[in-house]
Design an enzyme around this catalytic site. Sequence first.
Site, mmCIF file in Angstrom:
data_model
loop_
_atom_site.group_PDB
_atom_site.id
_atom_site.type_symbol
_atom_site.label_atom_id
_atom_site.label_comp_id
_atom_site.label_asym_id
_atom_site.label_seq_id
_atom_site.Cartn_x
_atom_site.Cartn_y
_atom_site.Cartn_z
ATOM 1 N N ASP A 50 0.660 -1.169 0.128
ATOM 2 C CA ASP A 50 0.182 0.019 -0.102
ATOM 3 C C ASP A 50 0.944 1.211 -0.002
ATOM 4 O O ASP A 50 1.934 1.456 0.761
ATOM 5 C CB ASP A 50 -1.006 -0.023 1.310
ATOM 6 C CG ASP A 50 -1.911 1.144 1.254
ATOM 7 O OD1 ASP A 50 -1.964 1.903 0.505
ATOM 8 O OD2 ASP A 50 -2.527 0.893 2.195
ATOM 9 N N GLU A 243 -11.686 8.263 13.974
ATOM 10 C CA GLU A 243 -11.604 7.397 12.546
ATOM 11 C C GLU A 243 -11.428 5.831 12.990
ATOM 12 O O GLU A 243 -10.443 5.680 13.504
ATOM 13 C CB GLU A 243 -10.727 8.046 11.650
ATOM 14 C CG GLU A 243 -10.816 7.120 10.156
ATOM 15 C CD GLU A 243 -9.829 7.360 9.195
ATOM 16 O OE1 GLU A 243 -9.166 6.462 8.538
ATOM 17 O OE2 GLU A 243 -9.222 8.643 9.210
#
Length: 329
Positions: A50, A243
């Site tokens: 990623d 989050e």
Amino acid sequence: MSYQPKLNLRETETAIKALKDFFERALSLKLRLQRVSAPLFLLPETGLNDNLNGCERPVSFDIKETGCVAEIVHSLAKWKRYALARYQFEPEEGLYTDMNAIRRDENCDCLHSIYVDQYDWEKIILPSQRNFDCLRQTVCDIYETLISAEQYVLSNFPSLGENVLPEKISFISSQELEDAYPSLTPKEREYMAAKKYGAVFISQIGGRLRSGKRHDGRAPDYDDWMLNGDIILYYPELDIPFELSSMGIRVDAQALKSQLDELGLNERMALPYHQEILNGTLPLTIGGGIGQSRLCMFMLRKHHIGEVQASVWPKEHIEQCLRQGITLL
């Protein structure tokens, strides 16, 4: 007033294990996921690591026996899709894994650590499911699991107090959020949305808004920026937006080309992983990550992520935590 944790150190460790075991089982049943083993490091030439926002440096090392250089994963966003194909999963089936990563460039605070642990999950979908309805239903399924996890923890550790999660999660796009609060920064907008709704899914993150700015950065080669988003909870313990998960329907060939072109990264299309998307070899999927330590921090009403995970912190940070009554693992 000095912070007083609701669970002592040993109670915290017991609660962490109980919460993780419960949530892992509940999530796998809700989304039809099978647990698989996952790599800690990957070869960069595969294109499977990623890239996050594109500026974070991976931790790398050379392998004596092969002479190759490997990278510690930032996340498994791409690897999971590859694994679904390789392990011959079918539509409506998926996998999850314990993802452990090192993000050396992370700015450490009460929510961020250089050590990252997530429930990384991925599921095969049909072409007819590449739409917001599918994304919305999956978000609701995950949120129902969070509701049940909170109820489980509070029933087993009553000193943690009352429920804080609302019954339902709300939905708003990043553009709608900008329209509502044009003078605020993206993080300030997230606070306003989280405070208003208690739990909110902010969708369509990565592309440019009408202002010309982006709500937040997203790598161009796993999430479709029109079909992704973040689960953000309001955390009354610290009065902050919290989050917990980033997720989305993954790019098909068209979205991959468009997003790579927008960021001027077309050279990535030559990588093996990207070629498999362009050629239609990889299945269409939806997936995401749910922070394990963040889940524990929220559910156990902690003031710092270092209370539920062992990591390394700057000296000044440790001293500040001591002054505030926060015990880091």
